[in-house]
Design an enzyme around this catalytic site. Structure first.
Site, PDB file in Angstrom:
ATOM      1  CG  ASN A   6      -1.794   1.151   1.371  1.00  0.00           C
ATOM      2  OD1 ASN A   6      -1.370   2.282   1.143  1.00  0.00           O
ATOM      3  ND2 ASN A   6      -3.034   0.933   1.731  1.00  0.00           N
ATOM      4  CG  HIS A   9       1.107   6.295   4.821  1.00  0.00           C
ATOM      5  ND1 HIS A   9       0.190   7.281   5.138  1.00  0.00           N
ATOM      6  CD2 HIS A   9       0.623   5.155   5.338  1.00  0.00           C
ATOM      7  CE1 HIS A   9      -0.797   6.746   5.846  1.00  0.00           C
ATOM      8  NE2 HIS A   9      -0.558   5.461   5.974  1.00  0.00           N
ATOM      9  CG  HIS A  42      -8.202   4.101   1.356  1.00  0.00           C
ATOM     10  ND1 HIS A  42      -8.360   3.892   2.707  1.00  0.00           N
ATOM     11  CD2 HIS A  42      -9.439   4.476   0.902  1.00  0.00           C
ATOM     12  CE1 HIS A  42      -9.617   4.124   3.047  1.00  0.00           C
ATOM     13  NE2 HIS A  42     -10.286   4.496   1.977  1.00  0.00           N
ATOM     14  NE  ARG A  44      -9.336   8.316   4.625  1.00  0.00           N
ATOM     15  CZ  ARG A  44      -9.515   7.452   5.625  1.00  0.00           C
ATOM     16  NH1 ARG A  44      -8.709   6.428   5.778  1.00  0.00           N
ATOM     17  NH2 ARG A  44     -10.488   7.621   6.487  1.00  0.00           N
ATOM     18  NE  ARG A  48      -7.523  11.223   5.836  1.00  0.00           N
ATOM     19  CZ  ARG A  48      -7.976  10.704   6.971  1.00  0.00           C
ATOM     20  NH1 ARG A  48      -7.189   9.912   7.676  1.00  0.00           N
ATOM     21  NH2 ARG A  48      -9.178  10.948   7.405  1.00  0.00           N
ATOM     22  CD  GLU A  69      -7.100  -0.203   1.527  1.00  0.00           C
ATOM     23  OE1 GLU A  69      -7.399   0.767   2.241  1.00  0.00           O
ATOM     24  OE2 GLU A  69      -6.102  -0.889   1.710  1.00  0.00           O
ATOM     25  CB  THR A 100      -9.311   1.551   7.594  1.00  0.00           C
ATOM     26  OG1 THR A 100      -8.842   2.145   6.392  1.00  0.00           O
ATOM     27  CG2 THR A 100     -10.692   0.974   7.375  1.00  0.00           C
ATOM     28  CD  GLU A 150      -7.145  -6.128   3.292  1.00  0.00           C
ATOM     29  OE1 GLU A 150      -7.369  -5.727   2.122  1.00  0.00           O
ATOM     30  OE2 GLU A 150      -6.438  -5.501   4.095  1.00  0.00           O
ATOM     31  CG  HIS A 190      -5.335  -1.861   9.442  1.00  0.00           C
ATOM     32  ND1 HIS A 190      -4.901  -1.266  10.601  1.00  0.00           N
ATOM     33  CD2 HIS A 190      -5.865  -0.873   8.692  1.00  0.00           C
ATOM     34  CE1 HIS A 190      -5.183   0.011  10.558  1.00  0.00           C
ATOM     35  NE2 HIS A 190      -5.760   0.289   9.406  1.00  0.00           N
TER      36      HIS A 190
HETATM   37  N1  PXP Z   1      -5.793  -3.098   4.360  1.00  0.00           N
HETATM   38  C1  PXP Z   1      -6.722  -2.129   4.483  1.00  0.00           C
HETATM   39  C2  PXP Z   1      -8.120  -2.442   4.102  1.00  0.00           C
HETATM   40  C3  PXP Z   1      -6.378  -0.838   4.923  1.00  0.00           C
HETATM   41  O1  PXP Z   1      -7.334   0.119   5.044  1.00  0.00           O
HETATM   42  C4  PXP Z   1      -5.035  -0.558   5.216  1.00  0.00           C
HETATM   43  C5  PXP Z   1      -4.631   0.816   5.637  1.00  0.00           C
HETATM   44  O2  PXP Z   1      -4.825   1.682   4.564  1.00  0.00           O
HETATM   45  C6  PXP Z   1      -4.093  -1.604   5.059  1.00  0.00           C
HETATM   46  C7  PXP Z   1      -4.503  -2.863   4.663  1.00  0.00           C
HETATM   47  C8  PXP Z   1      -2.641  -1.394   5.326  1.00  0.00           C
HETATM   48  O3  PXP Z   1      -2.448  -1.099   6.665  1.00  0.00           O
HETATM   49  P1  PXP Z   1      -1.036  -0.618   7.161  1.00  0.00           P
HETATM   50  O4  PXP Z   1      -0.756   0.694   6.487  1.00  0.00           O
HETATM   51  O5  PXP Z   1      -1.214  -0.491   8.634  1.00  0.00           O
HETATM   52  O6  PXP Z   1      -0.038  -1.685   6.761  1.00  0.00           O
END
Ligand code: PXP
Length: 238
Positions: A6, A9, A42, A44, A48, A69, A100, A150, A190
């Site tokens: 992901n 960031h 994601h 959003r 953001r 996402e 999330t 998931e 997550h």
């Molecule tokens: N899966 C989902 C559905 C999420 O919302 C997120 C955070 O955006 C992640 C995985 C990844 O989480 P992390 O950034 O804590 O690894």
């Protein structure tokens, strides 16, 4: 077992100064080169981090799977249908949350979500539902015809004691087993990091993990390719 990265960031950092750097699409290409099986972002509602143009460019540029996402709201559904990611992962979204917070309440929103899953099916876009590891949520997800779930690993990641972590681990393992027995694809994610991922990676019923924050943080110190490779190594050794 596969790892999707992901890259939200990277966009968070870019947006801190309002310019173009660092570019999430360049980061995504490096993640692919390092062995990630897919790229997750994601979009959003408040934009953001990832924005519409990022999603458009990612779709055109990356070679592996794009997992979008998103909240199951009409505006973002419209963008997803136009962009045609390889997978959409439906998540709950609250404006004031840092990230999330919980899984989707598929049990409580069964009718609405069934309609959304069907809309994606008609557009040939597979759907994953981000849910807490409970029997009721897994069964409701299967009932409404999703392709995948998931499993939310946040409570496992946040556990303060070994016994709490163990309890959360068992919930995830059970939910994964049930999902597989109902013919669902099973992802997890997550809060997974370089310490807590290997136990989850050892659950054979989990097909793929979605990892963001920990890898991007590590990338600041060792570079993104190295950070991704280190995570893949942990997963492969599990
Ligand atoms: N899966 C989902 C559905 C999420 O919302 C997120 C955070 O955006 C992640 C995985 C990844 O989480 P992390 O950034 O804590 O690894």
């Amino acid at each position: 077992m596969r790892v999707a990265i992901n890259i939200d960031h990277i966009a968070t950092l870019r947006n801190a100064r309002g310019g173009n750097e660092p570019d999430p699409v360049s980061a995504a290409l490096l993640c692919e080169q390092a062995g990630a099986v897919g790229i997750v972002c994601h979009l959003r509602e408040d934009r953001r981090h990832i924005n519409d143009e990022d999603v458009r460019r990612l779709r055109l540029t990356i070679k592996k799977k794009l997992d979008l996402e998103m909240a199951a709201v009409p505006e973002i559904i419209g963008i997803a249908v136009t962009t045609k990611p390889d997978l959409v992962t439906l998540v709950p979204e609250k404006r004031l949350e840092l990230t999330t917070e919980g899984g989707l309440d598929v049990v409580g929103q069964k009718k609405y979500l069934a309609g959304v899953v069907e809309q994606f099916r008609q557009n040939n876009i597979p759907v994953s539902l981000f849910i807490d590891p409970t029997e009721a949520q897994v069964r409701a997800s299967a009932d409404i015809g999703t392709d995948m779930i998931e499993i939310h690993t946040g409570e496992y990641a946040d556990a303060k004691t070994d016994s709490e972590r163990n309890e959360q681990f068992m919930r995830i393992q059970e939910a994964a087993r049930l999902g597989k027995s109902l013919n669902l694809g099973v992802n997890a994610g997550h809060g997974l990091d370089y310490e807590n991922t290997s136990a989850i990676a050892a659950i054979r019923d989990i097909d793929e993990m979605s990892i963001g924050h920990a890898v991007i943080v590590r990338a600041l110190f060792v570079g993104i390719e190295q950070a991704v490779k280190e995570m893949i190594k942990i997963v492969e050794a599990s």
